[in-house]
Scaffold this active site. Structure first.
Site, mmCIF file in Angstrom:
data_model
loop_
_atom_site.group_PDB
_atom_site.id
_atom_site.type_symbol
_atom_site.label_atom_id
_atom_site.label_comp_id
_atom_site.label_asym_id
_atom_site.label_seq_id
_atom_site.Cartn_x
_atom_site.Cartn_y
_atom_site.Cartn_z
ATOM 1 N N ASP A 144 56.332 -58.223 -55.598
ATOM 2 C CA ASP A 144 55.398 -57.767 -54.567
ATOM 3 C C ASP A 144 55.369 -56.245 -54.571
ATOM 4 O O ASP A 144 56.389 -55.601 -54.842
ATOM 5 C CB ASP A 144 55.826 -58.285 -53.194
ATOM 6 N N TYR A 193 49.794 -49.808 -46.164
ATOM 7 C CA TYR A 193 50.630 -50.786 -45.467
ATOM 8 C C TYR A 193 51.653 -50.101 -44.562
ATOM 9 O O TYR A 193 51.893 -50.513 -43.435
ATOM 10 C CB TYR A 193 51.351 -51.703 -46.463
ATOM 11 N N ARG A 241 47.776 -63.123 -59.711
ATOM 12 C CA ARG A 241 48.389 -64.164 -58.874
ATOM 13 C C ARG A 241 48.402 -65.542 -59.536
ATOM 14 O O ARG A 241 48.323 -66.568 -58.860
ATOM 15 C CB ARG A 241 47.701 -64.273 -57.497
ATOM 16 N N ARG A 281 51.396 -69.689 -55.136
ATOM 17 C CA ARG A 281 51.049 -70.738 -54.193
ATOM 18 C C ARG A 281 50.097 -71.812 -54.691
ATOM 19 O O ARG A 281 50.123 -72.927 -54.183
ATOM 20 C CB ARG A 281 50.446 -70.067 -52.943
ATOM 21 N N ARG A 308 60.044 -73.314 -54.558
ATOM 22 C CA ARG A 308 60.076 -72.036 -53.877
ATOM 23 C C ARG A 308 61.078 -71.981 -52.732
ATOM 24 O O ARG A 308 61.745 -70.974 -52.504
ATOM 25 C CB ARG A 308 58.686 -71.682 -53.337
#
Lengths: 352, 352
Positions: free
Chosen positions: B76, B151, B27, B31, B40
């Protein structure tokens, strides 16, 4: 107290042979039981805990239903810090929430020594009420300093424990002071619960598994060790448990409990190699398997029995009963455990 | 592609000596970077990923800022299942959310083979754009079948994986079929990313650590193993990583990666004893330590270097960069890692 010295749970905690493998379930009291939902009422769990008759009844419910070999007091690990006025609530579906999280040295002044008779009389009264009715041991419990500190610092449940780790490293003297006062509170609470009638204690360091072993050893273990040492003269079994603590089992065994709780990630025979030969194991059926078909749950139960075989196995789940669990399945788990032969002494030598 | 055979990252993945210990951060794009927040825009990460120029730029940002030794594609793990129409979104602050979770055999019909050129052309275009500009290797990635399945079944992030475990045990044939199709999708995606220019791949089984080792071995490992085997002919380093997988490292090494990622719970020297001597390690600085003082972070960085010492160490965090991380601290971590001596071959014998 009507608990006998040949009690299977107490004997297993002491690694003595017994007639059967004892079993109880973390969070056996509470949300999964319809009889609990029928009497609980609304409000925070902390409101329930302040009503000793209600807390006692909730504690007794799973013993009646399941025939488990131990009761565990219906309470919460944040009760002592809430009782001294830190400002904690337990929000249903969320967990402990702290209105003003612990941010640094100045917040140490918001904690103080716990005076159990004055601060948590309702807990001790619940212990009295339960043990007057109970014919199996009652387990008292407390939160371990790290896990309670993590709630105070994070302000609620966390996945990363970033604030907690930051504080422990940025200000180790405040961290140590915080863990010391929390250790004193846990110790006072546990001693009072035993004085009131509890026959064993469990120290929950539920979230210690978030830590690297070196950090646990340097910054957490000393406070937990002091609690176990401070209970030694009472002569009651002391259990220690956390989730995801496979890498920490050796260190948690160094903290000095009589029984080390293990989650489902580590087979019990492997867990035994990581702890002291004088210590018993508790665990470790995956509570999520209660949502699998009975055949799967039964097979997993038998596997736990096989992997835990030998003196010093207390059967339990690897974490708490999940809220939507069908109690009927846990009844059947108890039947399977109780039908299994208990551990015996090593056979006499020279009978060939 | 301008990536050289003496590249430190690729050499470390292959356990070859190199001039320095290579470093990248899970990551690293996203962010925590102000330059990311500046470009973004709003909407789901899936909207960003569908804009190859934007995804490429975000992928390149941390390479420019940190001077890390590898880029990882900004994407992702749910992109393939979303691309075949399963109905997944990624909600900021929550994670993947599935509108109609996978509940049983009938839902297998909602998945199909991935045709990367047709289904995820934007991903491949981003790989093209990135590798045209990049002078370090680009790591492509995919979610491992268990974690993606979790998920789809849970409908979102979970702490217990109760539905997933229930389904795997209640209906193992559907479970196996689900993992097989997810393995095919991961394999197709990874092969296409390599064909488009990626020099290495990482398979994220982020949540496999929730499983008991026996369940992992029987119900998860075969699908992951098939992915690694299916990549072998490409000759690119294959990395495998999950959080809290200390008990599974041996089994995850059996799945066949070249590099095993490790979180901070297991020291790298201990991790090496659990994997094959032919495999490299990646990790394992606790990302929460980025909120501790620099001296603590520096000391922990040096400890990771010491514990990982030897050929075959890719420096990384033990999990992803946390959103509020100060990028300046990660810059300093890179400096410390790059200033450390690289692993060398064993010294010649008989020089005394």
């Amino acid at each position: 107290m009507p608990v006998h010295t040949d009690d299977p749970f107490l004997r297993a905690c002491r690694r003595q042979p017994s007639s059967r493998v004892p079993v109880w379930f973390m969070r056996q009291a509470g949300r999964s039981l319809p009889e609990y939902r029928a009497i609980r009422g609304v409000g925070s769990i902390l409101d329930v805990i302040r009503q000793p008759d209600l807390a006692a009844e909730i504690t007794l419910q799973p013993v009646r239903r399941y025939g488990v070999d131990a009761a565990i007091l219906y309470s919460d690990i944040v009760v002592p810090v809430e009782a001294v006025g830190f400002g904690v609530d337990v929000v249903p579906g969320v967990g402990p929430v702290v209105r003003e999280p612990f941010a640094g040295k100045a917040d140490l002044g918001r904690l103080r020594t716990l005076e159990p008779e004055a601060d948590i009389p309702y807990v001790l009264e619940a212990v009295h009420l339960v043990t007057a009715e109970l014919d199996v041991p009652l387990i008292g419990f407390a939160g371990a300093p790290f896990t309670v500190a993590s709630y105070l610092i994070e302000g609620g449940p966390s996945r990363t424990y970033a604030r907690t780790k930051a504080l422990m490293h940025a200000d180790p003297s405040t961290w140590t002071a915080l863990l010391d006062v929390l250790a004193d509170m846990a110790l006072a609470s546990l001693r009072a619960q035993v004085a009131a009638g509890a026959s064993a204690v469990q120290l929950f360091d539920s979230w210690a598994g978030a830590l690297a072993p070196d950090d646990y050893a340097a910054l957490v273990l000393p406070a937990s060790r002091r609690i176990f040492a401070g209970l030694e003269d009472l002569g009651v079994p002391r259990i220690h448990f956390g989730v995801g603590t496979g890498e920490l089992l050796g260190l948690m065994s160094d903290a000095g409990p009589d029984v080390v709780g293990v989650d489902w990630r580590v087979p019990l025979d492997v867990a035994r190699t990581r702890i002291k030969p004088t210590q018993a194991v508790q665990g470790n059926l995956d509570p999520a398997l209660c949502f699998a078909p009975w055949e799967v749950l039964e097979s997993a139960t038998r596997q736990v029995l096989a992997q835990g075989a030998g003196p010093g196995h207390v059967f339990n789940l690897g974490h708490g009963v999940m809220p939507d669990t069908d109690p009927g399945l846990l009844e059947r788990v108890v039947e399977v455990v109780h039908a299994a032969p208990g551990p015996v002494d090593a056979p006499p030598i020279g009978d060939g």
